[in-house]
Design a protein around this motif. Structure first.
Motif, short mmCIF file in Angstrom:
data_model
loop_
_atom_site.label_atom_id
_atom_site.label_comp_id
_atom_site.label_asym_id
_atom_site.label_seq_id
_atom_site.Cartn_x
_atom_site.Cartn_y
_atom_site.Cartn_z
N THR A 1 56.72 42.91 50.12
CA THR A 1 55.87 42.18 49.20
C THR A 1 56.04 42.94 47.77
OG1 THR A 1 54.23 42.18 50.89
CG2 THR A 1 53.33 41.97 48.87
N PRO A 2 56.15 42.13 46.78
CA PRO A 2 56.43 42.56 45.46
C PRO A 2 55.08 43.60 44.99
CG PRO A 2 56.46 40.34 45.48
CD PRO A 2 55.95 40.63 46.76
N VAL A 3 55.62 44.50 44.39
CA VAL A 3 54.51 45.59 43.86
C VAL A 3 53.33 44.81 43.26
CG1 VAL A 3 54.19 47.85 42.95
CG2 VAL A 3 56.65 46.92 43.49
N LEU A 4 54.04 44.03 42.45
CA LEU A 4 52.81 43.29 41.66
C LEU A 4 51.72 42.60 42.46
CD1 LEU A 4 51.56 42.35 39.00
CD2 LEU A 4 53.20 40.41 38.91
N VAL A 5 52.16 42.01 43.56
CA VAL A 5 51.20 41.42 44.81
C VAL A 5 50.46 42.38 44.96
CG1 VAL A 5 51.16 40.18 46.82
CG2 VAL A 5 52.82 39.35 45.03
N LEU A 6 50.96 43.75 45.56
CA LEU A 6 50.16 44.59 46.12
C LEU A 6 48.92 45.14 45.19
CD1 LEU A 6 52.87 47.00 47.58
CD2 LEU A 6 51.33 45.49 48.87
N VAL A 7 49.53 45.20 43.76
CA VAL A 7 48.66 45.71 42.84
C VAL A 7 47.29 44.67 42.80
CG1 VAL A 7 48.04 46.02 40.36
CG2 VAL A 7 50.21 47.20 41.45
N LEU A 8 47.87 43.29 42.54
CA LEU A 8 46.66 42.35 42.32
C LEU A 8 45.73 42.27 43.48
CD1 LEU A 8 48.90 39.45 40.78
CD2 LEU A 8 47.16 40.85 39.71
N ALA A 9 46.35 42.10 44.91
CA ALA A 9 45.73 42.12 46.08
C ALA A 9 44.93 43.38 46.33
CB ALA A 9 46.61 42.28 47.11
N SER A 10 45.28 44.43 46.00
CA SER A 10 44.39 45.69 46.01
C SER A 10 43.16 45.52 45.33
CB SER A 10 45.25 46.80 45.89
OG SER A 10 44.31 47.87 45.67
N TYR A 11 43.41 45.28 43.95
CA TYR A 11 42.29 45.00 42.87
C TYR A 11 41.28 43.99 43.32
CZ TYR A 11 39.89 44.66 38.48
OH TYR A 11 38.66 44.62 37.56
N TYR A 12 41.82 42.87 43.71
CA TYR A 12 40.83 41.74 43.94
C TYR A 12 40.24 41.68 45.07
CZ TYR A 12 42.36 39.85 39.44
OH TYR A 12 42.69 39.93 37.90
N VAL A 13 41.05 42.07 46.27
CA VAL A 13 40.54 42.01 47.62
C VAL A 13 39.52 42.95 47.81
CG1 VAL A 13 41.16 42.32 49.85
CG2 VAL A 13 42.53 41.02 48.58
N LEU A 14 39.70 44.30 47.28
CA LEU A 14 38.80 45.37 47.65
C LEU A 14 37.48 44.92 47.01
CD1 LEU A 14 41.08 48.64 47.45
CD2 LEU A 14 39.77 47.46 49.38
N SER A 15 37.61 44.57 45.82
CA SER A 15 36.23 44.20 45.09
C SER A 15 35.45 42.98 45.88
CB SER A 15 36.36 44.16 43.55
OG SER A 15 37.21 42.92 43.22
N THR A 16 36.35 42.00 46.29
CA THR A 16 35.69 40.85 46.97
C THR A 16 34.99 41.24 48.50
OG1 THR A 16 37.76 39.51 46.31
CG2 THR A 16 36.06 38.75 47.96
N VAL A 17 35.50 42.40 49.06
CA VAL A 17 34.69 42.86 50.12
C VAL A 17 33.76 43.99 49.88
CG1 VAL A 17 36.46 42.38 51.88
CG2 VAL A 17 36.59 44.69 50.80
N GLY A 18 33.51 44.07 48.65
CA GLY A 18 32.37 44.85 48.05
C GLY A 18 32.80 46.64 47.95
N ILE A 19 33.97 46.90 47.97
CA ILE A 19 34.34 48.05 47.70
C ILE A 19 35.04 48.12 46.26
CG2 ILE A 19 36.11 49.88 48.36
CD1 ILE A 19 36.58 48.36 50.87
N ASP A 20 34.06 48.64 45.36
CA ASP A 20 34.45 48.42 43.97
C ASP A 20 35.04 49.74 43.26
OD1 ASP A 20 34.96 46.92 41.72
OD2 ASP A 20 32.70 46.87 40.96
N LEU A 21 36.54 49.45 43.35
CA LEU A 21 37.20 51.11 43.06
C LEU A 21 37.42 50.90 41.78
CD1 LEU A 21 39.79 51.41 45.90
CD2 LEU A 21 37.58 52.60 45.45
N GLY A 22 37.31 49.89 41.07
CA GLY A 22 37.78 49.86 39.64
C GLY A 22 39.15 49.67 39.56
N PRO A 23 39.81 49.33 38.24
CA PRO A 23 41.20 49.14 38.34
C PRO A 23 42.26 50.20 38.69
CG PRO A 23 40.21 48.58 36.12
CD PRO A 23 39.01 48.60 37.30
N PHE A 24 41.75 51.40 37.90
CA PHE A 24 42.50 52.52 38.11
C PHE A 24 42.56 52.88 39.55
CE2 PHE A 24 42.94 57.09 37.77
CZ PHE A 24 44.18 57.35 37.07
N GLN A 25 41.57 53.10 40.18
CA GLN A 25 41.71 53.49 41.75
C GLN A 25 42.55 52.34 42.29
OE1 GLN A 25 38.89 54.06 39.73
NE2 GLN A 25 38.03 56.26 40.41
N ALA A 26 42.00 51.39 42.16
CA ALA A 26 42.60 50.27 43.10
C ALA A 26 44.27 50.17 42.87
CB ALA A 26 42.30 48.87 42.95
N GLY A 27 44.53 50.15 41.63
CA GLY A 27 45.92 50.46 41.23
C GLY A 27 46.75 51.52 41.89
#
Lengths: 219, 220
Positions: free
Chosen positions: A66-92
């Motif tokens: 998986t491309p790193v960019l996809v990992l970054v986007l997925a981590s940020y958007y998926v985690l906040s969708t399931v209610g884990i709001d890490l913020g962009p820094f931590q998710a990244g």
């Protein structure tokens, strides 16, 4: 480049330095977390029981495919969708650490597998337990093998830290983009940012060569 | 967590993802082919005896390899127009990826060139081939066989780098996935499907390269 650019550069020194600081902390944190995770991944790949090996192999293959960019986007958007709001820094950082762990895992596995079987057998013969064998015989040899490639991975992580600009982390590249949208000096500022990244990575690369020379088995 | 997976929305726009994937592959193929040519020329520069060829080739490889590709992409697209070079999104990205891949492939090819025994070149000279003929009919084919494994992994990582074209709004797979995300809010599903498409393509490429390697292996 003319003096107008130098003026703007001087005016923007604080945000740029802050951005550089964020870039360095992103790289540092993701390398640290990724390396610790990666060592476990590598151990599981080499010494794990079969089912564990399959699970971990699946994990590394999936992450590496998986491309790193996809990992970054997925981590940020998926985690906040399931209610884990890490913020962009931590998710990244989470995404980069996961990416780093799959690479370090493969490095560790390669290094451990390149150690001749006789070493383990010799350790067994003198009565070492497996943890002792690992600490005194396998670990140090694997470290020497994996260190130069690990330094390369570190340089990769610095480059990958730029991807966090896309999810809005105010690291060097995003700060640069902000400056450009104000000053319209895209040529100069992109050049400057590129230059900073080059200096950091070139330093790491040289350090890697130095480590390689220092740790080489004398022949 | 009360999120239930529902892929229906993603399947409805699945053809968008496939179009994106096709564009990603297209970008990768064109850029890597150009990168191979650039890399090959650079590699011959890197192993050349002349400092005038070796230094610029080395500079190109070092600078490109130590600069983040996202910076290069943004630089080409947003900063080159200031110098009067105005390119479309796709052209600009392909150019960047070609230059970027050229630097990585140059290193790969250099390793392969060094591994070709000098006797091969001498044999070519002995039967009266010119320097150019020796390169095209002896050294390059032997070198390619040497580098197949690392060529394969470099190509796969360059294919993954096409995802960065999303940053300048080239409608490739990652960009389409983001678009579907925004339109349907099916965030988890979209990223699962997009990642699977990437993983599947990478595995396919890896299998393809292994096949080529087996076909071209030196018989023992």
């Amino acid at each position: 480049m003319d003096f107008a650019f130098l003026d703007q550069l001087w005016l923007a020194r604080i945000p740029l330095l802050k951005g550089l600081g964020v870039s360095i902390s992103i790289s540092f944190l993701s390398i640290a977390v990724g390396t610790v995770l990666g060592v476990f991944v590598g151990l599981a790949l080499t010494y794990g029981y079969r089912p564990l090996q399959w699970v971990v192999r699946g994990y590394t293959d999936f992450i590496r495919g998986t491309p790193v960019l996809v990992l970054v986007l997925a981590s940020y958007y998926v985690l906040s969708t399931v209610g884990i709001d890490l913020g962009p820094f931590q998710a990244g950082i989470l995404a980069l650490a996961v990416f780093c762990s799959s690479h370090v895992g493969e490095l560790v596995r390669g290094a451990l597998q390149s150690i001749p079987k006789g070493q383990t057998e010799a350790a067994k013969a003198i009565g070492l337990t497996f943890p002792q064998t690992f600490a005194y015989v396998l670990g140090p040899q694997a470290l020497r093998q994996a260190l130069p490639a690990w330094v390369n991975t570190a340089a990769e992580m610095v480059k990958a830290s730029t991807l966090l600009s896309i999810i809005g982390v105010a690291e060097l590249l995003l700060r640069t983009q902000e400056l450009i949208s104000r000053t319209f000096m895209s040529l100069e500022f992109y050049f400057f940012a590129g230059f900073l990244y080059f200096v950091i990575n070139y330093g790491i690369e040289r350090f890697g060569r130095f480590v390689e020379r220092k740790t080489a088995v004398p022949s | 967590m009360t999120y239930s997976l529902n892929f229906a929305a993603v399947w409805r726009s699945f053809d968008l993802l496939l179009e994106g994937l096709a564009l990603s592959l297209g970008l990768a193929v064109v850029a890597i082919l150009a990168g191979c040519v650039l890399g090959l020329i650079t590699a011959f520069g890197l192993v050349s005896k002349s400092v005038l060829l070796r230094k610029p080739a080395g500079l190109y490889v070092t600078v490109i390899r130590n600069t983040p590709i996202l910076v290069l992409i943004l630089f080409t697209y947003f900063a080159l127009p200031e110098l009067g070079v105005r390119l479309g999104k796709i052209e600009s990205f392909v150019l960047t990826l070609a230059v970027y891949s050229g630097a990585y492939l140059a290193e790969v090819f250099r390793g392969g060139l060094i591994a070709v025994p000098p006797g091969q070149r001498e044999a070519g000279l002995a039967i009266g081939l010119t320097e150019m003929q020796i390169r095209t009919s002896i050294i390059i084919p032997l070198m390619l066989r040497n580098v197949l494994p690392s060529l394969g992994s470099t190509m796969i990582s360059l294919f993954k780098d096409t995802s960065l074209a999303a940053a300048i709004a080239v409608p490739e797979l990652t960009f389409e996935a983001r678009k579907i995300n925004v339109e349907t809010f099916r965030v988890i599903e979209t990223w699962i499907v997009a990642s699977c498409l990437y993983v599947a393509t990478c595995s396919l490429l890896a299998a393809l390269m292994r096949g080529v390697e087996r076909r071209l292996a030196v018989p023992r």
